[in-house]
Design a protein around this motif. Structure first.
Motif, PDB file in Angstrom:
ATOM      1  N   MET A   1      14.454   6.246  -4.781  1.00 28.57           N
ATOM      2  CA  MET A   1      12.903   5.749  -5.061  1.00 28.57           C
ATOM      3  C   MET A   1      13.019   4.228  -4.880  1.00 28.57           C
ATOM      4  N   VAL A   2      12.491   3.858  -3.860  1.00 28.23           N
ATOM      5  CA  VAL A   2      12.091   2.554  -3.563  1.00 28.23           C
ATOM      6  C   VAL A   2      10.680   1.882  -4.049  1.00 28.23           C
ATOM      7  N   GLU A   3      11.049   0.690  -4.944  1.00 27.43           N
ATOM      8  CA  GLU A   3       9.533   0.213  -5.130  1.00 27.43           C
ATOM      9  C   GLU A   3       8.671  -0.412  -3.976  1.00 27.43           C
ATOM     10  N   PRO A   4       7.302   0.155  -3.772  1.00 27.74           N
ATOM     11  CA  PRO A   4       6.869  -0.242  -2.724  1.00 27.74           C
ATOM     12  C   PRO A   4       6.801  -1.748  -2.296  1.00 27.74           C
ATOM     13  N   ALA A   5       6.631  -2.413  -3.357  1.00 26.15           N
ATOM     14  CA  ALA A   5       6.741  -3.928  -3.051  1.00 26.15           C
ATOM     15  C   ALA A   5       8.145  -4.431  -2.648  1.00 26.15           C
ATOM     16  N   LYS A   6       9.095  -3.816  -2.913  1.00 25.95           N
ATOM     17  CA  LYS A   6      10.501  -4.202  -2.350  1.00 25.95           C
ATOM     18  C   LYS A   6      10.950  -3.488  -1.035  1.00 25.95           C
TER      19      LYS A   6
ATOM     20  N   MET B   1      10.014  10.545  -4.807  1.00 26.29           N
ATOM     21  CA  MET B   1      10.993  10.065  -3.768  1.00 26.29           C
ATOM     22  C   MET B   1      10.098   9.708  -2.356  1.00 26.29           C
ATOM     23  N   ASN B   2      10.595   8.510  -1.921  1.00 26.23           N
ATOM     24  CA  ASN B   2       9.766   7.988  -0.770  1.00 26.23           C
ATOM     25  C   ASN B   2      10.836   7.799   0.431  1.00 26.23           C
ATOM     26  N   TYR B   3      12.224   7.658   0.140  1.00 26.71           N
ATOM     27  CA  TYR B   3      13.214   7.458   1.327  1.00 26.71           C
ATOM     28  C   TYR B   3      14.324   8.417   0.954  1.00 26.71           C
ATOM     29  N   ARG B   4      15.027   8.755   2.010  1.00 25.94           N
ATOM     30  CA  ARG B   4      16.355   9.715   1.909  1.00 25.94           C
ATOM     31  C   ARG B   4      17.362   8.898   2.735  1.00 25.94           C
ATOM     32  N   PHE B   5      18.580   8.730   2.256  1.00 27.32           N
ATOM     33  CA  PHE B   5      19.479   8.142   3.024  1.00 27.32           C
ATOM     34  C   PHE B   5      20.506   8.985   3.513  1.00 27.32           C
ATOM     35  N   ALA B   6      20.771   8.984   4.650  1.00 27.69           N
ATOM     36  CA  ALA B   6      21.797   9.823   5.502  1.00 27.69           C
ATOM     37  C   ALA B   6      22.983   8.934   6.073  1.00 27.69           C
TER      38      ALA B   6
ATOM     39  N   TRP C   1      26.377  -1.774  -1.704  1.00 30.41           N
ATOM     40  CA  TRP C   1      25.493  -0.717  -2.194  1.00 30.41           C
ATOM     41  C   TRP C   1      24.890  -1.237  -3.450  1.00 30.41           C
ATOM     42  N   GLY C   2      25.500  -1.866  -4.247  1.00 27.97           N
ATOM     43  CA  GLY C   2      24.991  -2.218  -5.601  1.00 27.97           C
ATOM     44  C   GLY C   2      23.923  -3.339  -5.388  1.00 27.97           C
ATOM     45  N   ALA C   3      23.833  -4.312  -4.268  1.00 25.20           N
ATOM     46  CA  ALA C   3      23.041  -4.978  -4.108  1.00 25.20           C
ATOM     47  C   ALA C   3      21.734  -4.157  -3.538  1.00 25.20           C
ATOM     48  N   MET C   4      21.957  -3.180  -2.950  1.00 25.47           N
ATOM     49  CA  MET C   4      20.799  -2.210  -2.402  1.00 25.47           C
ATOM     50  C   MET C   4      20.184  -1.484  -3.425  1.00 25.47           C
ATOM     51  N   GLU C   5      20.873  -1.055  -4.252  1.00 27.54           N
ATOM     52  CA  GLU C   5      20.370  -0.374  -5.513  1.00 27.54           C
ATOM     53  C   GLU C   5      19.563  -1.168  -6.424  1.00 27.54           C
ATOM     54  N   LYS C   6      19.837  -2.189  -6.466  1.00 29.43           N
ATOM     55  CA  LYS C   6      18.971  -3.128  -7.220  1.00 29.43           C
ATOM     56  C   LYS C   6      17.334  -3.233  -6.731  1.00 29.43           C
ATOM     57  N   LEU C   7      17.227  -2.515  -5.625  1.00 29.64           N
ATOM     58  CA  LEU C   7      15.884  -2.524  -4.826  1.00 29.64           C
ATOM     59  C   LEU C   7      15.290  -1.307  -5.147  1.00 29.64           C
ATOM     60  N   PHE C   8      15.719  -0.322  -5.669  1.00 32.61           N
ATOM     61  CA  PHE C   8      15.427   0.979  -6.017  1.00 32.61           C
ATOM     62  C   PHE C   8      14.853   0.819  -7.139  1.00 32.61           C
ATOM     63  N   LEU C   9      13.935   1.937  -7.688  1.00 36.55           N
ATOM     64  CA  LEU C   9      13.327   2.138  -8.902  1.00 36.55           C
ATOM     65  C   LEU C   9      14.219   2.977  -9.985  1.00 36.55           C
ATOM     66  N   SER C  10      15.261   3.615  -9.358  1.00 36.17           N
ATOM     67  CA  SER C  10      15.985   4.390 -10.102  1.00 36.17           C
ATOM     68  C   SER C  10      17.227   4.536  -9.306  1.00 36.17           C
ATOM     69  N   THR C  11      18.481   4.980 -10.223  1.00 38.66           N
ATOM     70  CA  THR C  11      19.621   5.159  -9.663  1.00 38.66           C
ATOM     71  C   THR C  11      19.991   6.403  -9.917  1.00 38.66           C
ATOM     72  N   GLN C  12      19.288   7.198 -10.398  1.00 35.55           N
ATOM     73  CA  GLN C  12      19.454   8.595 -10.662  1.00 35.55           C
ATOM     74  C   GLN C  12      18.877   9.512  -9.334  1.00 35.55           C
ATOM     75  N   TYR C  13      19.937   9.686  -8.643  1.00 32.07           N
ATOM     76  CA  TYR C  13      19.377  10.597  -7.327  1.00 32.07           C
ATOM     77  C   TYR C  13      20.569  11.631  -6.897  1.00 32.07           C
ATOM     78  N   ASP C  14      19.894  12.426  -6.185  1.00 33.60           N
ATOM     79  CA  ASP C  14      20.983  13.541  -5.823  1.00 33.60           C
ATOM     80  C   ASP C  14      21.877  13.052  -4.773  1.00 33.60           C
ATOM     81  N   VAL C  15      23.176  13.509  -4.695  1.00 40.90           N
ATOM     82  CA  VAL C  15      23.954  13.147  -3.675  1.00 40.90           C
ATOM     83  C   VAL C  15      24.498  14.553  -2.932  1.00 40.90           C
ATOM     84  N   LEU C  16      24.079  14.794  -1.784  1.00 38.25           N
ATOM     85  CA  LEU C  16      24.647  16.003  -1.128  1.00 38.25           C
ATOM     86  C   LEU C  16      25.513  15.791  -0.111  1.00 38.25           C
ATOM     87  N   LEU C  17      26.588  16.736  -0.078  1.00 40.52           N
ATOM     88  CA  LEU C  17      27.522  16.677   0.980  1.00 40.52           C
ATOM     89  C   LEU C  17      27.453  17.784   1.950  1.00 40.52           C
TER      90      LEU C  17
END
Length: 97
Positions: A1-6, A48-53, A75-91
């Motif tokens: 989830m990415v904050e719309p302002a970011k 959810m507004n984005y999915r990373f592949a 990745w740590g720098a990019m995560e700071k722009l997310f609303l949450s770091t609780q996300y699903d990781v699917l392999l």
């Protein structure tokens, strides 16, 4: 989830920093940031507004990337722009033809 302002900041960082770092690792095939337009069937996860592949030739090569110091940094720098770091990781694996 990415904050719309970011959103613009996140996309710029992804294109100019994250992707170039990932491309340097052996086995790299592709990495995409996908913006959700709408759920065609069923429901997207709440907020959810984005999915990373991320695609590498093998899980072993992907692990070399995700356990690297540069991945931890970018990745740590990019995560700071997310609303949450609780996300699903699917392999996923690509089945043999």
């Amino acid at each position: 989830m990415v904050e719309p302002a970011k959103e613009a900041e996140m996309l710029k960082y992804f294109r100019t920093v994250f992707r170039p770092a990932a491309e340097k690792f052996a086995g790299y095939i592709d990495v995409r940031m996908l913006k959700l337009r709408r759920a065609m069937v069923g429901n997207a996860p709440a907020g959810m507004n984005y999915r990373f592949a991320l695609i590498y030739e093998s899980e072993e090569l992907r692990q070399k990337w995700v356990t690297s110091d540069i991945h931890t940094e970018v990745w740590g720098a990019m995560e700071k722009l997310f609303l949450s770091t609780q996300y699903d990781v699917l392999l996923f694996d690509v089945p043999e033809k």
